[in-house]
Motif scaffolding. Structure first.
Motif, PDB file in Angstrom:
ATOM      1  N   ASP A 110       8.640 -16.515  29.820  1.00 13.71           N
ATOM      2  CA  ASP A 110       9.975 -17.114  29.794  1.00 13.71           C
ATOM      3  C   ASP A 110       9.951 -18.554  30.307  1.00 13.71           C
ATOM      4  OD1 ASP A 110      12.660 -17.037  29.142  1.00 13.71           O
ATOM      5  OD2 ASP A 110      13.294 -16.419  31.152  1.00 13.71           O
ATOM      6  N   VAL A 111       8.920 -19.306  29.868  1.00 13.80           N
ATOM      7  CA  VAL A 111       8.778 -20.712  30.239  1.00 13.80           C
ATOM      8  C   VAL A 111       9.070 -21.552  29.005  1.00 13.80           C
ATOM      9  CG1 VAL A 111       7.167 -22.509  31.009  1.00 13.80           C
ATOM     10  CG2 VAL A 111       7.088 -20.215  32.036  1.00 13.80           C
ATOM     11  N   ALA A 112      10.115 -22.354  29.074  1.00 17.25           N
ATOM     12  CA  ALA A 112      10.489 -23.197  27.937  1.00 17.25           C
ATOM     13  C   ALA A 112       9.829 -24.571  28.000  1.00 17.25           C
ATOM     14  CB  ALA A 112      12.010 -23.356  27.882  1.00 17.25           C
ATOM     15  N   GLU A 113       9.380 -24.963  29.161  1.00 17.29           N
ATOM     16  CA  GLU A 113       8.813 -26.293  29.356  1.00 17.29           C
ATOM     17  C   GLU A 113       7.460 -26.402  28.679  1.00 17.29           C
ATOM     18  OE1 GLU A 113       8.060 -29.327  33.132  1.00 17.29           O
ATOM     19  OE2 GLU A 113       8.030 -27.160  33.425  1.00 17.29           O
ATOM     20  N   THR A 114       7.173 -27.532  28.076  1.00 18.98           N
ATOM     21  CA  THR A 114       5.881 -27.787  27.458  1.00 18.98           C
ATOM     22  C   THR A 114       5.018 -28.618  28.406  1.00 18.98           C
ATOM     23  OG1 THR A 114       6.819 -29.720  26.338  1.00 18.98           O
ATOM     24  CG2 THR A 114       6.764 -27.646  25.111  1.00 18.98           C
ATOM     25  N   PRO A 115       3.701 -28.665  28.179  1.00 15.09           N
ATOM     26  CA  PRO A 115       2.819 -29.409  29.084  1.00 15.09           C
ATOM     27  C   PRO A 115       3.202 -30.880  29.202  1.00 15.09           C
ATOM     28  CG  PRO A 115       1.532 -27.946  27.698  1.00 15.09           C
ATOM     29  CD  PRO A 115       2.935 -27.901  27.178  1.00 15.09           C
ATOM     30  N   ARG A 116       3.077 -31.394  30.429  1.00 14.77           N
ATOM     31  CA  ARG A 116       3.402 -32.796  30.705  1.00 14.77           C
ATOM     32  C   ARG A 116       2.180 -33.593  31.131  1.00 14.77           C
ATOM     33  NH1 ARG A 116       7.222 -32.059  27.862  1.00 14.77           N
ATOM     34  NH2 ARG A 116       8.101 -34.088  28.419  1.00 14.77           N
ATOM     35  N   PHE A 117       1.090 -32.913  31.465  1.00 16.21           N
ATOM     36  CA  PHE A 117      -0.144 -33.580  31.891  1.00 16.21           C
ATOM     37  C   PHE A 117      -1.318 -32.859  31.259  1.00 16.21           C
ATOM     38  CE2 PHE A 117      -3.274 -34.026  35.670  1.00 16.21           C
ATOM     39  CZ  PHE A 117      -3.941 -35.070  35.049  1.00 16.21           C
ATOM     40  N   GLY A 118      -2.094 -33.582  30.454  1.00 19.87           N
ATOM     41  CA  GLY A 118      -3.209 -32.951  29.755  1.00 19.87           C
ATOM     42  C   GLY A 118      -4.450 -33.820  29.764  1.00 19.87           C
ATOM     43  N   TRP A 172      -1.098 -20.188  23.489  1.00 23.09           N
ATOM     44  CA  TRP A 172      -0.390 -20.666  24.673  1.00 23.09           C
ATOM     45  C   TRP A 172       1.120 -20.620  24.488  1.00 23.09           C
ATOM     46  CZ3 TRP A 172       2.716 -25.094  24.769  1.00 23.09           C
ATOM     47  CH2 TRP A 172       2.642 -25.935  23.659  1.00 23.09           C
ATOM     48  N   SER A 173       1.599 -20.864  23.283  1.00 23.00           N
ATOM     49  CA  SER A 173       3.052 -20.817  23.070  1.00 23.00           C
ATOM     50  C   SER A 173       3.573 -19.389  23.193  1.00 23.00           C
ATOM     51  CB  SER A 173       3.412 -21.413  21.707  1.00 23.00           C
ATOM     52  OG  SER A 173       2.723 -20.757  20.664  1.00 23.00           O
ATOM     53  N   ARG A 174       2.790 -18.407  22.715  1.00 23.63           N
ATOM     54  CA  ARG A 174       3.184 -17.008  22.868  1.00 23.63           C
ATOM     55  C   ARG A 174       3.159 -16.596  24.344  1.00 23.63           C
ATOM     56  NH1 ARG A 174       6.244 -12.786  22.379  1.00 23.63           N
ATOM     57  NH2 ARG A 174       5.145 -10.778  22.494  1.00 23.63           N
ATOM     58  N   VAL A 175       2.147 -17.050  25.090  1.00 26.47           N
ATOM     59  CA  VAL A 175       2.073 -16.740  26.521  1.00 26.47           C
ATOM     60  C   VAL A 175       3.288 -17.294  27.257  1.00 26.47           C
ATOM     61  CG1 VAL A 175       0.818 -17.183  28.660  1.00 26.47           C
ATOM     62  CG2 VAL A 175      -0.437 -16.549  26.593  1.00 26.47           C
ATOM     63  N   LEU A 176       3.656 -18.533  26.942  1.00 29.73           N
ATOM     64  CA  LEU A 176       4.810 -19.123  27.612  1.00 29.73           C
ATOM     65  C   LEU A 176       6.092 -18.379  27.262  1.00 29.73           C
ATOM     66  CD1 LEU A 176       4.123 -22.960  27.492  1.00 29.73           C
ATOM     67  CD2 LEU A 176       3.471 -21.278  29.212  1.00 29.73           C
ATOM     68  N   ASP A 177       6.185 -17.859  26.031  1.00 22.88           N
ATOM     69  CA  ASP A 177       7.340 -17.031  25.670  1.00 22.88           C
ATOM     70  C   ASP A 177       7.393 -15.780  26.549  1.00 22.88           C
ATOM     71  OD1 ASP A 177       8.185 -18.762  23.708  1.00 22.88           O
ATOM     72  OD2 ASP A 177       7.254 -17.658  22.055  1.00 22.88           O
ATOM     73  N   LEU A 178       6.244 -15.146  26.734  1.00 25.94           N
ATOM     74  CA  LEU A 178       6.197 -13.940  27.556  1.00 25.94           C
ATOM     75  C   LEU A 178       6.566 -14.227  29.006  1.00 25.94           C
ATOM     76  CD1 LEU A 178       2.921 -12.332  26.142  1.00 25.94           C
ATOM     77  CD2 LEU A 178       5.233 -11.394  25.943  1.00 25.94           C
ATOM     78  N   SER A 186       4.094 -42.912  21.792  1.00 26.24           N
ATOM     79  CA  SER A 186       4.966 -41.915  22.409  1.00 26.24           C
ATOM     80  C   SER A 186       6.040 -42.602  23.234  1.00 26.24           C
ATOM     81  CB  SER A 186       4.140 -40.987  23.307  1.00 26.24           C
ATOM     82  OG  SER A 186       4.982 -40.103  24.014  1.00 26.24           O
ATOM     83  N   TYR A 187       7.180 -41.928  23.361  1.00 22.79           N
ATOM     84  CA  TYR A 187       8.297 -42.481  24.133  1.00 22.79           C
ATOM     85  C   TYR A 187       8.687 -41.554  25.282  1.00 22.79           C
ATOM     86  CZ  TYR A 187       8.527 -45.605  20.162  1.00 22.79           C
ATOM     87  OH  TYR A 187       8.196 -46.535  19.203  1.00 22.79           O
ATOM     88  N   SER A 188       7.798 -40.642  25.634  1.00 24.45           N
ATOM     89  CA  SER A 188       8.098 -39.713  26.720  1.00 24.45           C
ATOM     90  C   SER A 188       8.224 -40.450  28.049  1.00 24.45           C
ATOM     91  CB  SER A 188       6.990 -38.668  26.830  1.00 24.45           C
ATOM     92  OG  SER A 188       7.146 -37.894  27.993  1.00 24.45           O
ATOM     93  N   THR A 189       9.132 -39.976  28.871  1.00 20.00           N
ATOM     94  CA  THR A 189       9.338 -40.580  30.187  1.00 20.00           C
ATOM     95  C   THR A 189       8.574 -39.854  31.290  1.00 20.00           C
ATOM     96  OG1 THR A 189      11.326 -39.234  30.531  1.00 20.00           O
ATOM     97  CG2 THR A 189      11.632 -41.435  29.564  1.00 20.00           C
ATOM     98  N   ASP A 190       7.825 -38.785  30.942  1.00 21.16           N
ATOM     99  CA  ASP A 190       7.118 -38.082  32.009  1.00 21.16           C
ATOM    100  C   ASP A 190       5.749 -37.525  31.609  1.00 21.16           C
ATOM    101  OD1 ASP A 190       7.981 -36.060  30.351  1.00 21.16           O
ATOM    102  OD2 ASP A 190       8.899 -34.848  31.931  1.00 21.16           O
ATOM    103  N   GLU A 191       5.317 -37.694  30.362  1.00 18.82           N
ATOM    104  CA  GLU A 191       4.026 -37.166  29.945  1.00 18.82           C
ATOM    105  C   GLU A 191       2.894 -38.137  30.272  1.00 18.82           C
ATOM    106  OE1 GLU A 191       5.460 -34.617  25.997  1.00 18.82           O
ATOM    107  OE2 GLU A 191       4.143 -36.343  25.785  1.00 18.82           O
ATOM    108  N   VAL A 192       1.764 -37.588  30.706  1.00 21.69           N
ATOM    109  CA  VAL A 192       0.526 -38.354  30.889  1.00 21.69           C
ATOM    110  C   VAL A 192      -0.597 -37.558  30.248  1.00 21.69           C
ATOM    111  CG1 VAL A 192      -1.143 -39.314  32.522  1.00 21.69           C
ATOM    112  CG2 VAL A 192       1.308 -39.424  33.043  1.00 21.69           C
ATOM    113  N   PHE A 193      -1.317 -38.177  29.319  1.00 22.48           N
ATOM    114  CA  PHE A 193      -2.451 -37.530  28.684  1.00 22.48           C
ATOM    115  C   PHE A 193      -3.669 -38.449  28.756  1.00 22.48           C
ATOM    116  CE2 PHE A 193       0.772 -34.750  27.115  1.00 22.48           C
ATOM    117  CZ  PHE A 193       0.127 -33.545  26.893  1.00 22.48           C
TER     118      PHE A 193
END
Length: 506
Positions: A369-377, A361-367, A404-411
């Motif tokens: 050009d997406v720098a953002e990581t998942p925020r909802f899993g 998935w990290s290689r796909v996001l590179d292709l 965790s101290y994220s202000t926008d992640e939900v898992f």
């Protein structure tokens, strides 16, 4: 088995010791095998000057060993464990700005040092000490990447074990299986026996070679890239109920909630119906979450990512390492659809996600050009695929995640345990607790409604013959190569379908 914070586990009072792996000078040797794609990106994301490198990153396991603590025996247990697993005696060193280099120590190079923690015997104080220590000492950039602690309970003749690691050397499946592995090793050492040999303790570095080769073959026209491109068509990773989010200070830890959604009787009733209509529990879970999302937030579409296990061959069945990929799941519900129809739609969505199973998935996001990581899993695990899962419950086994101290992640982590179905979640401090409570209640109600809904629908759409599919897996839970691989005699207690179980990547 609950997936929770260390602070939510009641450690009994006793004598605390830390157990730290050590190496002789000159033990590290350069190794040409690469890191996996995600490991490389993970190391690049860490500030080497951070005084709390483990904050929000470490994962671990806590359980109670059903035997008295003997220091030399436990020391030898941990030494054998590190000798067995190359991933535990591997680290990184900077080679370039983009690509760290792997260093490996020989199995015989590791020793274990005990550090008694004087004056820290109260369970609450022990918990606080350990939480702080793990934030300070665990890092993907500095070895050791794994630490252990014991709390000896002289009055009951047993001891609590905590094993914590940076995520780069351990995943959720490894968190679960290490309990019985360490218990077995401890008993072997105590009895003066040699450790069990197995072809299933494969090196995580050998897996990385395959993963990087596969990632290099990906291109803009690859099916997996197309799946992710469609998933990210609006240009952003999906968020959970963004309209309900409220601003919160970044230093506030995320709240954590764990609850049982269905007791064993209720769960078995639902599973009996699912067997009739040939849907797996993973399909029911994702369908019920999509229905709850629609009911509580008015969203006919639920987009999320799903962590899946990526142990592509039996040689890695019992390995310690980070064998996790992430795939996109996009479930679109028609307005007013019932749970039976939602299961059909969820099953189709999970089948679509399979195109991304083996694509980094990290290689796909590179292709893309997406720098953002998942925020909802969302992760689903049926604990019964793990060997000896009944004993794990008796040992009070828990898998742990750092606060965790994220202000926008939900898992969300959903676990089919021995005594029912559980859900754990973490969400931003600014997200109203009552809104999350209402959502989880709606999730449980949607699951409970499956029995009546399917019976009312007769055979219906949900009753059409179909091949049952694991979330994130092939129809039998295995890649074709694994399905044709004979189960080693010394791994007969393990089930091959663990290789495709969806697990937390946190």
């Amino acid at each position: 088995m609950e997936y929770t914070h260390l602070s939510e586990f009641e450690i009994r009072s006793g004598a605390l010791s830390m157990w730290t792996p050590e190496l002789a000078a000159g033990a590290w040797q350069p190794d040409d095998r690469p890191l996996t794609s995600v490991h490389t990106g993970y190391c690049a994301s860490v500030d080497p000057t951070d005084p709390l490198p483990g904050r929000g990153r470490w994962i671990g396991t806590v359980f109670e060993m059903d035997a008295p603590l003997d220091g030399p025996t436990w020391r030898e247990t941990l030494r054998r464990w590190h000798a067995r697993h190359e991933g535990l005696r591997t680290t990184v060193t900077p080679a370039s700005a983009d690509e760290p280099r792997r260093l490996v120590a020989a199995p015989t190079a590791v020793d274990i040092a005990e550090q008694p923690v004087a004056g820290c015997t109260d369970g609450t104080r022990i918990n606080e000490f350990l939480s702080g220590t793990l934030e300070e000492r665990l890092s993907p950039l500095v070895w050791p990447h794994c630490l252990a602690a014991t709390v000896e309970h002289a009055d009951t003749g047993d001891f609590t074990v905590l094993v914590a690691a940076d995520h780069s050397v351990m995943d959720a499946y490894a968190q679960a299986i290490l309990i019985l592995e360490l218990r077995t090793l401890y008993r072997e050492v105590m009895a003066g026996e040699a450790s069990r040999e197995s072809v299933t303790f494969g090196s995580a570095a050998d897996f990385a070679v395959l993963e990087r080769a596969s990632a290099a073959e990906l291109g803009p026209d690859s099916p997996a890239v197309a799946t992710w491109r469609e998933f990210l068509a609006d240009g952003a990773m999906p968020r959970f109920a963004p309209q309900a989010q409220r601003p919160a200070r970044a230093e506030l830890a995320q709240p954590s909630v764990s609850r049982r959604l269905l007791d064993l009787t209720e769960l078995e009733q639902v599973e009996a119906v699912l067997d009739q209509v040939r849907h797996r529990m993973s399909v029911a879970v994702f369908a019920a979450l999509a229905v709850a999302n629609q009911q509580r937030f008015g969203a006919d579409r639920m987009r999320t990512v799903m962590p899946i296990a990526t142990r592509p061959d039996l040689r890695w069945m019992e390995s310690m390492g980070w064998f996790v990929n992430v795939v996109p799941v996009d479930i679109a519900l028609t307005p007013g659809v019932g749970i039976a129809g939602a299961m059909d739609l969820a099953r189709a969505a999970l089948r679509r996600s399979r195109t991304a199973n083996d694509a980094s998935w990290s290689r796909v996001l590179d292709l893309l050009d997406v720098a953002e990581t998942p925020r909802f899993g969302i992760s689903f695990l049926d604990i019964r695929v793990l060997p000896g899962y009944e004993l794990v419950a008796d040992l009070r086994g828990r898998t742990l995640r750092a606060e965790s101290y994220s202000t926008d992640e939900v898992f969300l982590w959903v676990v089919r345990a021995a005594d029912g179905l559980y859900v754990s979640t973490r969400y931003p401090a600014g997200f109203p607790a009552e809104v999350m409570d209402e959502f989880l209640t709606a999730f449980g109600q949607a699951l409970s409604s499956i029995t009546a809904a399917v019976h009312a629908d007769g055979e219906g759409r949900a009753g059409q013959p179909c091949a049952a599919v694991h979330a994130g897996g092939a129809a039998d839970g295995l890649s074709p190569a694994v399905a044709q691989t004979p189960m080693p005699a010394d791994a007969r207690a393990l089930r091959a379908d663990t290789l495709r179980v969806a697990v937390q990547a946190g």
